[in-house]
Design a protein around this motif. Structure first.
Motif: not given
Ligand SMILES: NC(=O)c1ccc[n+]([C@@H]2O[C@H](COP(=O)([O-])OP(=O)(O)OC[C@H]3O[C@@H](n4cnc5c(N)ncnc54)[C@H](O)[C@@H]3O)[C@@H](O)[C@H]2O)c1
Length: 247
Positions: A16, A18-19, A38, A140, A185
């Protein structure tokens, strides 16, 4: 002060936004990487990107569903076998489904909790025995935990619990390991694509810094919390939200 040579990062949700940015950043500073998601295909793509950016990087890939406790233990064991130990866990895996409480089924509530909350417990528990001296965990969280989020009550509830869990774990793992949360945010990643399409302009208007955050900016906060620059910070939640919520 940011030198992660010989430090191993276990990063969940690595496919995803952020990671991925976090993996690229810490690799540039010498980190060894265990990337878990996943979706294995996204990890293969990311490995290629990292190796182009930092050819010397040591990278292992782990297909992992964080809602499965046994799978978390197995991925962590495979990481330790490959890299020798774990220094930093960055737990970024999560889902963000839209559903109002009135329409939410029990199964939808359970699925969200299984991934976003139980997953946090499973992966944190799995790494504890392998963490080295001076290690850290960054979970996160989300602005939704503090402000609420329309049609995402299950998500907001889970993220609130992630903050409370991280605080309590910080007490249990000190002084060997620091545990913090980063609470983003609105960050432009695949997760927020639909939200931004419908509410982007309104969200920008209410953000004092007047723009969306980038995954790279959240990655910088995560790297800071893992680094010696944050050596006296534990149990903290770092807001990365452009002023959208000021605590
Ligand atoms: N993007 C934002 O604005 C935002 C805001 C607040 C918090 N967050 C948090 O930051 C973190 C990363 O967000 P992001 O924007 O990079 O999201 P993203 O959707 O780009 O990435 C999330 C990743 O998690 C993986 N995933 C989903 N279910 C899974 C599971 N059961 N096991 C393993 N991996 C799994 C997905 O395949 C995906 O690669 C999340 O926890 C999200 O809730 C994001």
């Amino acid at each position: 002060m940011i030198n992660f040579a010989d430090k191993t990062f276990f990063i969940t949700g690595a496919g995803g936004g952020i990671a991925r940015a976090t993996a690229l950043l810490v690799a540039r500073h010498g980190a060894r990487l265990a990337l878990a998601d996943i979706a294995l295909e996204a990890l293969e793509t990311l490995r290629q990107e990292i190796l182009q950016d930092t050819p010397s990087a040591q990278v292992s890939l782990h297909r992992l569903d964080v809602s499965d406790a046994q799978a978390c233990r197995a991925s962590v064991a495979a990481c330790v076998e490959f890299h020798g130990s774990i220094d930093h866990l960055v737990h970024s895996a999560g889902i963000y489904p839209e559903k109002r409480v009135a329409d939410m089924t029990e199964a939808q509530w359970r699925t969200l909790m299984a991934i976003n909350l139980d997953g946090t417990f499973h992966i944190c528990q799995a790494v504890i025995a392998h963490l080295r001296e001076g290690s850290s965990i960054v979970n996160l969280a989300s602005l939704a935990a503090q402000r609420g989020s329309y049609a995402h009550a299950h998500y907001a509830a889970a993220k609130g619990a992630v903050i409370s869990f991280s605080r309590s774990l910080a007490l249990e793992l000190a002084p060997k390991t620091r545990v913090n949360a980063v609470s983003p945010g609105i960050i432009a990643t695949p997760m927020t694509r639909e939200l931004l399409a419908s509410k982007g302009p309104a969200l920008l208007q209410s953000t004092p810094l007047g723009r969306l955050g980038t995954a790279e900016e959240v990655a910088g906060s995560i790297a800071f919390l893992c680094s010696p620059l944050a050596a006296f910070i534990t149990g903290e939640t770092l807001q990365v939200n452009g002023g959208l919520y000021i605590n």
